[in-house]
Scaffold this active site. Structure first.
Site, PDB file in Angstrom:
ATOM      1  CD1 TRP A 261      19.146  22.187   6.890  1.00 54.84           C
ATOM      2  CD2 TRP A 261      18.085  21.739   4.981  1.00 54.84           C
ATOM      3  NE1 TRP A 261      20.085  21.723   6.015  1.00 54.84           N
ATOM      4  CE2 TRP A 261      19.463  21.434   4.827  1.00 54.84           C
ATOM      5  CE3 TRP A 261      17.221  21.535   3.889  1.00 54.84           C
ATOM      6  CZ2 TRP A 261      19.995  20.942   3.628  1.00 54.84           C
ATOM      7  CZ3 TRP A 261      17.749  21.049   2.709  1.00 54.84           C
ATOM      8  CH2 TRP A 261      19.122  20.752   2.581  1.00 54.84           C
TER       9      TRP A 261
ATOM     10  CG  ASP B 164      23.386  25.138   3.511  1.00 56.89           C
ATOM     11  OD1 ASP B 164      24.226  26.026   3.752  1.00 56.89           O
ATOM     12  OD2 ASP B 164      22.534  25.238   2.615  1.00 56.89           O
ATOM     13  CD  GLU B 165      22.085  22.315   0.000  1.00 55.27           C
ATOM     14  OE1 GLU B 165      21.055  21.693  -0.279  1.00 55.27           O
ATOM     15  OE2 GLU B 165      22.313  23.476  -0.418  1.00 55.27           O
TER      16      GLU B 165
ATOM     17  CD1 TRP C 174      14.989  27.591   0.992  1.00 58.19           C
ATOM     18  CD2 TRP C 174      16.935  28.691   0.813  1.00 58.19           C
ATOM     19  NE1 TRP C 174      15.763  27.266   2.088  1.00 58.19           N
ATOM     20  CE2 TRP C 174      16.959  27.928   1.991  1.00 58.19           C
ATOM     21  CE3 TRP C 174      18.037  29.474   0.489  1.00 58.19           C
ATOM     22  CZ2 TRP C 174      18.058  27.912   2.861  1.00 58.19           C
ATOM     23  CZ3 TRP C 174      19.132  29.459   1.349  1.00 58.19           C
ATOM     24  CH2 TRP C 174      19.132  28.683   2.518  1.00 58.19           C
TER      25      TRP C 174
ATOM     26  NE  ARG D 235      21.136  30.347  -4.176  1.00 62.60           N
ATOM     27  CZ  ARG D 235      20.785  29.435  -3.253  1.00 62.60           C
ATOM     28  NH1 ARG D 235      19.778  29.656  -2.426  1.00 62.60           N
ATOM     29  NH2 ARG D 235      21.460  28.317  -3.131  1.00 62.60           N
TER      30      ARG D 235
ATOM     31  CG  PHE E 231       6.916  30.025   3.431  1.00 63.27           C
ATOM     32  CD1 PHE E 231       6.475  28.851   4.031  1.00 63.27           C
ATOM     33  CD2 PHE E 231       6.613  31.228   4.076  1.00 63.27           C
ATOM     34  CE1 PHE E 231       5.773  28.863   5.235  1.00 63.27           C
ATOM     35  CE2 PHE E 231       5.902  31.262   5.270  1.00 63.27           C
ATOM     36  CZ  PHE E 231       5.492  30.084   5.851  1.00 63.27           C
ATOM     37  CG  ASP E 232      11.864  27.008  -1.504  1.00 62.97           C
ATOM     38  OD1 ASP E 232      11.363  26.454  -0.497  1.00 62.97           O
ATOM     39  OD2 ASP E 232      12.952  26.655  -2.003  1.00 62.97           O
TER      40      ASP E 232
ATOM     41  CG  ASP F  52      23.839  30.438  -1.766  1.00 64.46           C
ATOM     42  OD1 ASP F  52      24.490  29.605  -2.420  1.00 64.46           O
ATOM     43  OD2 ASP F  52      23.017  30.113  -0.886  1.00 64.46           O
TER      44      ASP F  52
ATOM     45  CD  GLU G  36      17.280  28.211  -5.082  1.00 68.55           C
ATOM     46  OE1 GLU G  36      16.349  28.700  -4.404  1.00 68.55           O
ATOM     47  OE2 GLU G  36      18.125  27.409  -4.605  1.00 68.55           O
TER      48      GLU G  36
ATOM     49  CG  HIS H 145      25.636  27.153  -0.568  1.00 66.53           C
ATOM     50  ND1 HIS H 145      24.857  27.051  -1.697  1.00 66.53           N
ATOM     51  CD2 HIS H 145      25.282  26.108   0.227  1.00 66.53           C
ATOM     52  CE1 HIS H 145      24.055  25.998  -1.574  1.00 66.53           C
ATOM     53  NE2 HIS H 145      24.296  25.406  -0.434  1.00 66.53           N
TER      54      HIS H 145
HETATM   55  C1  ACM Z   1      19.182  24.431   2.841  1.00 68.31           C
HETATM   56  O1  ACM Z   1      18.032  24.356   2.406  1.00 68.31           O
HETATM   57  N1  ACM Z   1      20.207  24.151   2.059  1.00 68.31           N
HETATM   58  C2  ACM Z   1      19.452  24.848   4.203  1.00 68.31           C
END
Ligand code: ACM
Ligand code: ZN
Length: 542
Positions: free
Chosen positions: A401, A334-335, A483, A169, A428-429, A198, A485, A271
């Protein structure tokens, strides 16, 4: 009368001892630390020598000399034996791998360990026993470099003490990543989870697939403000970056010197938009795709029904496995939205021919296939907890997570090793203050939530459901996530990471019954002076 006198004397000495002990501010706190009542400090001088008991220990001795040089101006000589500071490597020792024993008195310092990692942690402790100015990059001529008389026996509670860094990001160059690792080493953190790919950018050179760096590493522009603020506005500035394999080797070598393992993450099957922009033939629709310029979760994922897609990711992983010495390779997982798989003839065909129940089982089929490939290269697969959807092989390691206790408990009960990385304690974001305080403190824009320092400190990977059960052994440890962003620059990254990473380090190092937030807070004050000397842009305390 005599007895009374001796009692008073004992109390006075105890008070003296504990006041010295409270001035010692090592983070993470050592498991056992004692200060002899009448112990005089050791004073480091230009004429002092460092001795190393073997060639291997010599490497740590050189690191120590390099750490001490800038602020003291001393070029400490390294000698074969009987130095003022002795580093003793004893491979026959009963000590645990990362453990060390540290003893300082007026005559000198002895650090003993079974491994170089243990010696290295002893050296990190030594740095923190010196005046905080030792962390200055500039010569500090007027300081007396005292180390209090102390004996320390120390070893970590968990073997996985990690920090994750998203460079997709927003990117940090290899030079900065090395610095980030230096700060980790100071806190005895030992796993660096490098989130290299990503939707918003591919950041690792893969020789077989040059378009990953030519096309997938670049995006047209970047969202301004929060994803929730509509209509979306963009900055109109192309953004990109990647690491050459040569740079990655340099980062890995630097990490190895610091006893940090670098775990690469290559995201699949979701992703994947950046990768698909360079290689659209590996998506279900064939594209065209565009490297994402905003945040969120795309429904464009790798096609799990296409054998060529699997070969593509395996070829990428082959280069990754050859590059990274880490046993663990993180494959994301993930996701992964299933919309495109539902519409895709190839994916549906795979579900039919493999006798899979649904798209969740297609996902676990994909992950298991990748795992087999990694195992052939003697690597272990680790993935985010969604890889458990469907039927996952036991040998896969799961990074939880979303929840706190239950998710890890379920995975551990199924026989998986688990790394605990819950949003509630380790993202920590998130904002560092509670909602009502965010505006008052003018916290920089963040993704949401709030994660205060004391909550990080309270993090315990052995959640109550698991404590005392035979499943505890499956919990390798924990890590915090950065993360990015909403974390565009390195300065901002430091603001989000510190001092929360100090609390994390102690939560993962120190035995649970020794944790004490008030005591940690007192030790943190001088520790922040160290971070000041290092020019780390940490968030000031409330
Ligand atoms: C995640 O926060 N998508 C692992
Ligand atoms: Zn498909």
């Amino acid at each position: 009368m005599h007895r009374l006198l001796s009692l008073i004397l004992t109390i006075a000495l105890t008070m003296l001892t504990s006041s010295t002990a409270s001035e010692i501010s090592i983070i993470p706190r050592p498991q056992k630390l004692a200060t002899p009542a009448a112990g005089k400090p050791f004073v480091l001088q230009a004429t002092c020598t460092i001795s190393a008991s073997s060639d291997s220990a010599n490497k740590v001795a050189k690191q120590l000399a390099n750490y001490l040089q800038p602020a003291t101006g001393f070029q400490l000589e390294i000698v074969p034996a009987d130095g003022d500071i002795q580093l003793i490597l004893d491979s026959e020792s009963q000590l645990a791998d990362e453990a060390y024993i540290f003893a300082a008195n007026e005559q000198g310092i002895v650090i003993t360990a079974k491994t170089n990692a243990g010696l290295f942690y002893g050296v990190q402790t030594l740095r923190q026993l010196l005046p905080t100015e030792i962390f200055s990059a500039n010569s500090m001529p007027n300081i007396i470099w005292e180390i209090p008389a102390v004996t320390i026996e120390d070893s970590p509670r968990f073997s996985w003490r990690g920090l994750h860094l998203d460079v997709s990001r927003h990117f940090s160059d290899a030079e900065y990543v090395k610095q980030f690792l230096d700060y980790m080493a100071l806190h005895k953190l030992n796993k660096f989870h490098w989130h290299l790919t990503d939707d918003q950018g591919w950041r690792i050179e893969i020789k077989q697939y040059p378009k990953l760096t030519e096309i997938s590493s670049q995006r047209k522009e970047t969202l301004i403000g929060h994803q929730r603020s509509k209509p979306h506005k963009f900055d109109g500035k192309p953004y990109g970056g990647y690491y050459t394999q040569e740079e990655i080797k340099q980062v890995i070598a630097h990490a190895a010197d610091l006893h940090i393992t670098v775990i690469p993450e290559i995201e699949m099957p979701g992703h994947a938009v950046a990768a698909l922009t360079g290689y659209p033939e590996f998506g279900c629709t064939g594209g065209p795709y565009e490297v994402w310029t905003r945040w969120g979760i795309s429904s464009d994922v790798f096609c799990a029904g296409n054998d060529d897609t699997l070969q593509f990711v395996k070829n990428i992983l082959d280069e990754v496995c050859a590059l990274f010495p880490s046993t663990y390779i993180h494959i994301g997982g993930d996701e992964c939205k299933k919309d495109k798989w539902k519409q895709c003839p190839k994916c549906q065909d795979r579900i039919q021919t493999k006798g899979l129940k649904d798209e969740h089982e297609l996902q676990s089929w994909f992950i298991n296939d990748i795992e087999k490939h990694l195992l052939q290269a003697n690597k272990k697969l680790v993935g985010w907890e969604e890889i458990r959807e469907g039927k996952l092989s036991k040998s896969a390691t799961v990074m939880t997570w979303r929840g706190v206790g239950q998710h890890g408990l379920d995975a551990a009960k199924d026989g998986h090793d688990v790394i605990v990385a819950p949003q509630k304690f380790t993202y920590f974001d998130h904002y560092q203050a509670k909602n009502d305080e965010q505006t008052a403190r003018k916290e920089p824009l963040a993704i949401g939530g709030h994660l205060t320092l004391d909550r990080v400190y309270s993090f315990d990977p052995i959640f109550p459901e698991l404590a005392g059960t035979d499943k505890e052994k499956h919990i390798l440890g924990g890590q915090a996530q950065l993360w990015r962003e909403y974390i565009p620059t390195n300065e901002h990254l430091e603001y989000m990471a510190y001092p929360r990473a100090c609390a994390l380090a102690e939560a993962l190092w120190l035995q649970a019954d020794k944790k004490d937030y008030e005591q940690f807070s007192a030790r943190l004050l001088p520790h922040l002076e160290r971070l000041d000397q290092l020019d780390i842009n940490y968030r000031k305390l409330d």
